[in-house]
Design a protein around this motif. Structure first.
Motif, mmCIF file in Angstrom:
data_model
loop_
_atom_site.group_PDB
_atom_site.id
_atom_site.type_symbol
_atom_site.label_atom_id
_atom_site.label_comp_id
_atom_site.label_asym_id
_atom_site.label_seq_id
_atom_site.Cartn_x
_atom_site.Cartn_y
_atom_site.Cartn_z
ATOM 1 N N ILE A 45 3.513 -11.693 -3.575
ATOM 2 C CA ILE A 45 3.061 -11.075 -2.214
ATOM 3 C C ILE A 45 4.593 -10.470 -1.931
ATOM 4 O O ILE A 45 5.276 -11.370 -1.170
ATOM 5 N N LYS A 46 4.818 -9.189 -2.073
ATOM 6 C CA LYS A 46 5.959 -8.686 -1.692
ATOM 7 C C LYS A 46 6.003 -7.996 -0.327
ATOM 8 O O LYS A 46 5.064 -7.397 0.207
ATOM 9 N N GLY A 47 7.288 -8.065 0.555
ATOM 10 C CA GLY A 47 7.158 -7.608 1.607
ATOM 11 C C GLY A 47 8.290 -8.133 2.723
ATOM 12 O O GLY A 47 8.786 -8.980 2.408
ATOM 13 N N ARG A 53 2.810 -11.379 5.100
ATOM 14 C CA ARG A 53 2.703 -12.070 3.732
ATOM 15 C C ARG A 53 1.819 -13.432 4.266
ATOM 16 O O ARG A 53 1.152 -13.662 3.424
ATOM 17 N N THR A 97 5.610 -15.664 -2.129
ATOM 18 C CA THR A 97 6.158 -14.623 -1.541
ATOM 19 C C THR A 97 7.520 -14.698 -2.142
ATOM 20 O O THR A 97 8.519 -13.737 -1.696
ATOM 21 N N MET A 111 3.023 -5.471 0.258
ATOM 22 C CA MET A 111 2.786 -5.415 1.929
ATOM 23 C C MET A 111 3.372 -4.452 2.615
ATOM 24 O O MET A 111 3.055 -3.948 3.616
#
Length: 186
Positions: A45-47, A53, A97, A111
Motif C-alpha cells: 500500500i504505497k502513499g 493507507r 505500507t 494511494m
C-alpha cells in the motif's frame, strides 16, 4: 473483496494487535522480513502521509474479521492507533505500507493516485517541511534513547555491585508465596 475472495467462514475471525517495528537506541528496527516476507501474497500500500493507507488497512482488517478470517494488525510504533501492516495467515496474505516489499509484492496499491493534485501543489512546501521535521525529530528521539541507555548502564554499574541479588530473590519468592496463600484463601 478481491483479497478476501468473497468467501465467508462460519465464525468471527480472531484478532491480534501487535507491533512489527520499534524505535530503539539502535534506530528504527523491524522484523518485517519474517512477518510480511513469509506470505506469498503481498500487497504494498504505497502513499504519502495522509493518503489513507492506514484507513484502508483498518477497513480490510475489519472486513477480514467479519468474514471469519483470523487476522493480525501491526501498529505504528510512533502512533499506535495507526495500522502499518495487516496479515491474514489463512490466506497467506499480507498488506503492508513498507517500501521494503515494493519489488517483491503481488500488487502495488498506489494511494497517491487518489490525492487531490491541487492540494499537493498548494501545500508542497509545508509538506516538505513536515517531512524534514519528522526526520529530524525521529533522529533526535533515537539519539535521546541512546543517551538514556548509556545513563542507565552507568547507574546500574554504580549500584549492582552493592546489591544482594540472592536476598532479593528470596524476598521476591516470599512475597509471591504470601500472594498465592491469600488467593487460595478467597
Amino acid at each position: 473483496n478481491r483479497i478476501l475472495e468473497d468467501t465467508r467462514q462460519n465464525k468471527l475471525g480472531k484478532c491480534r494487535h501487535l507491533f512489527g517495528s520499534a524505535i530503539t537506541p539502535d534506530g528504527c528496527i523491524d522484523y518485517l522480513e519474517t512477518l510480511v516476507g513469509a506470505c506469498s501474497n503481498i500487497f504494498y500500500i504505497k502513499g504519502e502521509p495522509g493518503t489513507g493507507r492506514s484507513t484502508l488497512l483498518s477497513k480490510i482488517y475489519s472486513s477480514a474479521l467479519e468474514a471469519g478470517y483470523d487476522s493480525e494488525a501491526y501498529h505504528c510504533a510512533l502512533e499506535p492507533s495507526r495500522f502499518e501492516h495487516v496479515i491474514i495467515p489463512s490466506l497467506d496474505t499480507a498488506l503492508t505500507t513498507s517500501p521494503k516489499f515494493e519489488n517483491q509484492c503481488t500488487e502495488i496499491v498506489d494511494m497517491n493516485t487518489l490525492r487531490d493534485s491541487s492540494f499537493i501543489v498548494t501545500n508542497k512546501y509545508d509538506m516538505e517541511y513536515d517531512k524534514n521535521m519528522f526526520s529530524r525529530l525521529l533522529n533526535e528521539a533515537v539519539n535521546t534513547l541512546c543517551r538514556v541507555k548509556e545513563t542507565r548502564k552507568y547507574l546500574e554499574n554504580l549500584y549492582s555491585s552493592n546489591m544482594d541479588f540472592d536476598r532479593i530473590n528470596k524476598l521476591r519468592q516470599q512475597i509471591l508465596n504470601r500472594i498465592m496463600r491469600n488467593i487460595n484463601i478467597e
